[in-house]
Design a protein around this motif. Structure first.
Motif, PDB file in Angstrom:
ATOM      1  N   VAL A  84       0.847  -1.195   0.000  1.00 37.37           N
ATOM      2  CA  VAL A  84       0.000   0.000   0.000  1.00 37.37           C
ATOM      3  C   VAL A  84       0.879   1.239   0.000  1.00 37.37           C
ATOM      4  O   VAL A  84       1.876   1.297   0.727  1.00 37.37           O
ATOM      5  CB  VAL A  84      -0.907   0.045   1.253  1.00 37.37           C
ATOM      6  N   ARG A  85       0.472   2.222  -0.800  1.00 36.44           N
ATOM      7  CA  ARG A  85       1.143   3.528  -0.748  1.00 36.44           C
ATOM      8  C   ARG A  85       0.168   4.615  -1.150  1.00 36.44           C
ATOM      9  O   ARG A  85      -0.840   4.367  -1.825  1.00 36.44           O
ATOM     10  CB  ARG A  85       2.388   3.573  -1.618  1.00 36.44           C
ATOM     11  N   ILE A  86       0.492   5.823  -0.744  1.00 33.08           N
ATOM     12  CA  ILE A  86      -0.237   7.008  -1.193  1.00 33.08           C
ATOM     13  C   ILE A  86       0.455   7.497  -2.454  1.00 33.08           C
ATOM     14  O   ILE A  86       1.660   7.749  -2.455  1.00 33.08           O
ATOM     15  CB  ILE A  86      -0.239   8.108  -0.108  1.00 33.08           C
ATOM     16  N   GLU A  87      -0.318   7.612  -3.522  1.00 28.26           N
ATOM     17  CA  GLU A  87       0.217   8.076  -4.801  1.00 28.26           C
ATOM     18  C   GLU A  87       0.172   9.597  -4.909  1.00 28.26           C
ATOM     19  O   GLU A  87       1.090  10.198  -5.433  1.00 28.26           O
ATOM     20  CB  GLU A  87      -0.619   7.510  -5.960  1.00 28.26           C
ATOM     21  N   LYS A  88      -0.940  10.174  -4.452  1.00 29.50           N
ATOM     22  CA  LYS A  88      -1.161  11.603  -4.676  1.00 29.50           C
ATOM     23  C   LYS A  88      -2.074  12.145  -3.584  1.00 29.50           C
ATOM     24  O   LYS A  88      -3.009  11.474  -3.152  1.00 29.50           O
ATOM     25  CB  LYS A  88      -1.824  11.782  -6.044  1.00 29.50           C
ATOM     26  N   ILE A  89      -1.803  13.375  -3.187  1.00 27.86           N
ATOM     27  CA  ILE A  89      -2.657  14.080  -2.233  1.00 27.86           C
ATOM     28  C   ILE A  89      -3.277  15.254  -2.984  1.00 27.86           C
ATOM     29  O   ILE A  89      -2.571  16.123  -3.493  1.00 27.86           O
ATOM     30  CB  ILE A  89      -1.865  14.594  -1.020  1.00 27.86           C
ATOM     31  N   GLY A  90      -4.595  15.252  -3.067  1.00 30.38           N
ATOM     32  CA  GLY A  90      -5.305  16.353  -3.698  1.00 30.38           C
ATOM     33  C   GLY A  90      -5.792  17.345  -2.652  1.00 30.38           C
ATOM     34  O   GLY A  90      -5.379  17.296  -1.495  1.00 30.38           O
ATOM     35  N   ARG A  91      -6.696  18.227  -3.048  1.00 27.27           N
ATOM     36  CA  ARG A  91      -7.232  19.214  -2.101  1.00 27.27           C
ATOM     37  C   ARG A  91      -8.119  18.555  -1.055  1.00 27.27           C
ATOM     38  O   ARG A  91      -8.065  18.883   0.112  1.00 27.27           O
ATOM     39  CB  ARG A  91      -8.006  20.292  -2.854  1.00 27.27           C
TER      40      ARG A  91
END
Length: 143
Positions: A84-91
């Motif tokens: 598991v990973r975070i790919e992108k953080i949006g608003r």
């Protein structure tokens, strides 16, 4: 424990009899359950709840969109290693990537891309990710 490029977290679990279908492979809907198990372990591993408290728990992330690429089916008795990973953080959203591999040899079986939206619980409306939460989440992105 094995390693996988671009990931720092994984968890393992075995395929159970109740998860297979008439073709003796894991039923397609179970892959989202596997992602849910993995992300629950991921959030615990990050320590975000203890570190941020109410700043993290006053809102909640809900699934908005999921794409699943079934490359090879798991079968009864396989041990799944879910990365598991975070790919992108949006608003107000996060994009997460899950790679489900056979723990015995590291073969990639399934890729799941999931967009989750931060929701203000009383109204059910999307909520901006606060600067405090964003700063913590940024530390979790593998560069």
């Amino acid at each position: 424990m094995t390693t996988r490029d671009g990931f720092t977290f994984s968890t393992r679990f075995k395929v159970r009899y109740a998860e297979i279908d008439g073709q003796k492979v894991v039923f397609n809907s179970r892959y989202l359950e596997y992602a849910d198990v993995a992300v629950t372990e991921f959030w615990e591993w990050t320590g975000i709840d203890a570190a941020l408290g109410a700043a993290w728990t006053d809102t909640e992330f809900h699934v908005r969109h999921t794409e699943i690429d079934y490359l090879k089916p798991f079968v009864l008795g396989d041990t799944v290693e879910a990365w598991v990973r975070i790919e992108k953080i949006g608003r107000s959203s996060l994009t997460q990537r899950f790679e489900l591999c056979n723990a015995a040899d590291g073969t990639l079986y399934t890729i799941i891309e999931m967009v989750i939206v931060n929701v203000h619980l009383p109204t059910g409306q999307p909520a901006l990710i606060t600067d405090t939460v964003r700063a913590y989440l940024e530390t979790l992105i593998v560069r």
